[in-house]
Design a protein around this motif. Structure first.
Motif, PDB file in Angstrom:
ATOM      1  N   ALA A 130       0.839  -1.208   0.000  1.00 15.17           N
ATOM      2  CA  ALA A 130       0.000   0.000   0.000  1.00 15.17           C
ATOM      3  C   ALA A 130       0.870   1.252   0.000  1.00 15.17           C
ATOM      4  O   ALA A 130       0.607   2.223  -0.715  1.00 15.17           O
ATOM      5  CB  ALA A 130      -0.924  -0.009   1.214  1.00 15.17           C
ATOM      6  N   HIS A 131       1.922   1.208   0.800  1.00 16.75           N
ATOM      7  CA  HIS A 131       2.834   2.357   0.902  1.00 16.75           C
ATOM      8  C   HIS A 131       4.239   1.858   0.601  1.00 16.75           C
ATOM      9  O   HIS A 131       5.000   1.511   1.507  1.00 16.75           O
ATOM     10  CB  HIS A 131       2.733   2.964   2.304  1.00 16.75           C
ATOM     11  CG  HIS A 131       1.323   3.329   2.660  1.00 16.75           C
ATOM     12  ND1 HIS A 131       0.651   4.378   2.059  1.00 16.75           N
ATOM     13  CD2 HIS A 131       0.432   2.745   3.501  1.00 16.75           C
ATOM     14  CE1 HIS A 131      -0.579   4.434   2.522  1.00 16.75           C
ATOM     15  NE2 HIS A 131      -0.738   3.455   3.398  1.00 16.75           N
ATOM     16  N   PRO A 132       4.582   1.802  -0.675  1.00 11.52           N
ATOM     17  CA  PRO A 132       5.825   1.127  -1.074  1.00 11.52           C
ATOM     18  C   PRO A 132       7.099   1.876  -0.680  1.00 11.52           C
ATOM     19  O   PRO A 132       8.179   1.272  -0.634  1.00 11.52           O
ATOM     20  CB  PRO A 132       5.711   1.018  -2.597  1.00 11.52           C
ATOM     21  CG  PRO A 132       4.685   2.017  -3.008  1.00 11.52           C
ATOM     22  CD  PRO A 132       3.783   2.232  -1.841  1.00 11.52           C
ATOM     23  N   VAL A 133       6.980   3.170  -0.410  1.00 10.69           N
ATOM     24  CA  VAL A 133       8.166   3.967  -0.076  1.00 10.69           C
ATOM     25  C   VAL A 133       8.185   4.230   1.426  1.00 10.69           C
ATOM     26  O   VAL A 133       7.158   4.556   2.026  1.00 10.69           O
ATOM     27  CB  VAL A 133       8.150   5.292  -0.872  1.00 10.69           C
ATOM     28  CG1 VAL A 133       9.173   6.280  -0.339  1.00 10.69           C
ATOM     29  CG2 VAL A 133       8.405   5.002  -2.351  1.00 10.69           C
ATOM     30  N   SER A 134       9.356   4.090   2.007  1.00 18.01           N
ATOM     31  CA  SER A 134       9.482   4.312   3.448  1.00 18.01           C
ATOM     32  C   SER A 134       9.525   5.814   3.736  1.00 18.01           C
ATOM     33  O   SER A 134      10.420   6.517   3.244  1.00 18.01           O
ATOM     34  CB  SER A 134      10.759   3.659   3.963  1.00 18.01           C
ATOM     35  OG  SER A 134      10.650   2.279   3.779  1.00 18.01           O
ATOM     36  N   PRO A 135       8.561   6.305   4.509  1.00 20.30           N
ATOM     37  CA  PRO A 135       8.452   7.756   4.711  1.00 20.30           C
ATOM     38  C   PRO A 135       9.705   8.386   5.331  1.00 20.30           C
ATOM     39  O   PRO A 135      10.067   9.510   4.988  1.00 20.30           O
ATOM     40  CB  PRO A 135       7.264   7.906   5.658  1.00 20.30           C
ATOM     41  CG  PRO A 135       6.524   6.625   5.590  1.00 20.30           C
ATOM     42  CD  PRO A 135       7.478   5.565   5.188  1.00 20.30           C
ATOM     43  N   ALA A 191      11.115  -2.694  -5.861  1.00 17.46           N
ATOM     44  CA  ALA A 191      10.477  -2.196  -4.631  1.00 17.46           C
ATOM     45  C   ALA A 191       9.722  -3.307  -3.912  1.00 17.46           C
ATOM     46  O   ALA A 191       9.706  -3.378  -2.672  1.00 17.46           O
ATOM     47  CB  ALA A 191       9.538  -1.042  -4.971  1.00 17.46           C
ATOM     48  N   LYS A 192       9.091  -4.203  -4.684  1.00 14.78           N
ATOM     49  CA  LYS A 192       8.338  -5.318  -4.062  1.00 14.78           C
ATOM     50  C   LYS A 192       9.289  -6.262  -3.325  1.00 14.78           C
ATOM     51  O   LYS A 192       8.995  -6.726  -2.216  1.00 14.78           O
ATOM     52  CB  LYS A 192       7.608  -6.120  -5.143  1.00 14.78           C
ATOM     53  CG  LYS A 192       6.437  -5.409  -5.770  1.00 14.78           C
ATOM     54  CD  LYS A 192       5.811  -6.254  -6.879  1.00 14.78           C
ATOM     55  CE  LYS A 192       4.525  -5.619  -7.375  1.00 14.78           C
ATOM     56  NZ  LYS A 192       3.997  -6.287  -8.578  1.00 14.78           N
TER      57      LYS A 192
END
Ligand SMILES: CSC[C@H]1O[C@H](OP(=O)(O)O)[C@H](O)[C@@H]1O
Ligand SMILES: Nc1ncnc2[nH]cnc12
Length: 291
Positions: A130-135, A191-192
């Motif tokens: 759902a949120h593939p990038v680490s904030p 990314a997955k």
């Protein structure tokens, strides 16, 4: 507390990472096959850095030929906790011209000829994308870009095509109409797989062209891309140096759970798991399989 290790995957035009101290090459074997190249290990301001050029030295691997599983597996074995992808891309927006850095936060996967999971028959897992990038990584990249005077747009959707050919005009117009920001050929399944390996991931999508939708820019050519690529690449190296200098030395827990993604992902009953697959998952899933 886990010590932070910053991984950098270099894309087109980025085949080395200057500015590393204590540099050494390390060849790590992977049960998933051959990674794109040996890893380059080094230090910036005391922070361990691991670099991997995804197309190999001399750009010998096309996006479909990259062994993304082996790449992520060896980065995991090297202790990488946080991974930054540096990627060339085409733009679907007038306000994202060549030279712009986009800190993308979403991906659309249009690839169809790649291994996109470490899991499967004998050990099935479903991680959240759902949120593939680490904030946290995104925030540090934005701060590093600001400090370096690099204009970086925060947020955007990267559509990953199979390639190696560029898009047709119909495809390009469709992606633009969908509201996607940029297009490339490599961030999926990277990314997955990073998520499955519980590595925090973020991508810097560096615009090299307007793809072919733009009325003033007909077809994309590698020659045109290379002209922009080189100046993007030198800015990217400055960005990485700054990111590393200012990066926390302890790995920060990921607010979207990238570093604990497997806690809620495994579905195969322990007694039904295939020991041969479990052996290959030793690095990627060792945290949950051995607990
Ligand atoms: C040289 S243009 C096409 C090529 O560039 C991008 O690679 P990367 O993401 O590794 O920088 C794009 O995805 C294509 O592989
Ligand atoms: N227009 C484009 N399409 C796909 N990948 C790219 N990489 C750089 N420019 C691209």
């Amino acid at each position: 507390m886990t010590r932070a290790v910053l991984g950098i995957i270099g894309g087109s035009g980025i085949y080395d990472l200057p500015g590393l101290e204590d540099v050494r090459e390390e060849t790590i074997k992977s049960p998933w096959g051959e990674p794109s190249a040996a890893l380059t290990r080094g230090v910036i301001g005391g922070l361990p850095i691991v670099f991997l050029p995804r197309h190999g030295k001399g750009h010998v691997l096309s996006p479909s030929d990259i062994n993304y599983r082996a790449n992520i597996d060896v980065l995991k074995r090297a202790g990488v906790t946080d991974l930054v992808s540096l990627s060339a891309c085409g733009s679907f927006r007038e306000e994202l011209p060549p030279g712009t850095f986009v800190l993308v936060d979403q991906f659309v996967d249009r690839t169809y000829r790649r291994e996109s999971s470490f899991f499967g028959r004998g050990c099935v897992a479903h991680v959240s994308m759902a949120h593939p990038v680490s904030p946290r990584l995104h925030v540090h990249l934005a701060a590093a870009a600001k400090a370096e005077g690099i204009a970086a747009v925060q947020g955007g959707t990267y559509v990953c095509m199979e390639g190696p050919q560029f898009s047709s005009l119909a495809e390009s117009l469709t992606y633009k109409a969908q509201g996607y920001s940029v297009i490339g050929m490599t961030n999926m399944p990277e990314a997955k797989l990073a998520r499955e390996a519980e590595i925090c991931y973020a991508s810097v999508a560096m615009v090299t062209d307007f793809d072919c939708w733009h009325p003033d820019h007909d077809a994309v050519t590698v020659q045109d891309i290379i002209r922009v690529l080189n100046s993007n690449a030198s800015k990217a190296k400055g960005l990485v140096a700054r990111l590393a200098r200012d990066f926390p030395r302890e790995h920060e827990p990921c607010p979207v759970g990238s570093d604990k993604a497997l806690d809620t992902a495994l579905i195969t009953a322990p007694e039904a798991r295939d020991p041969r697959l479990l052996a290959r998952l030793d690095a990627v899933a060792g945290r949950v399989l051995n607990s």
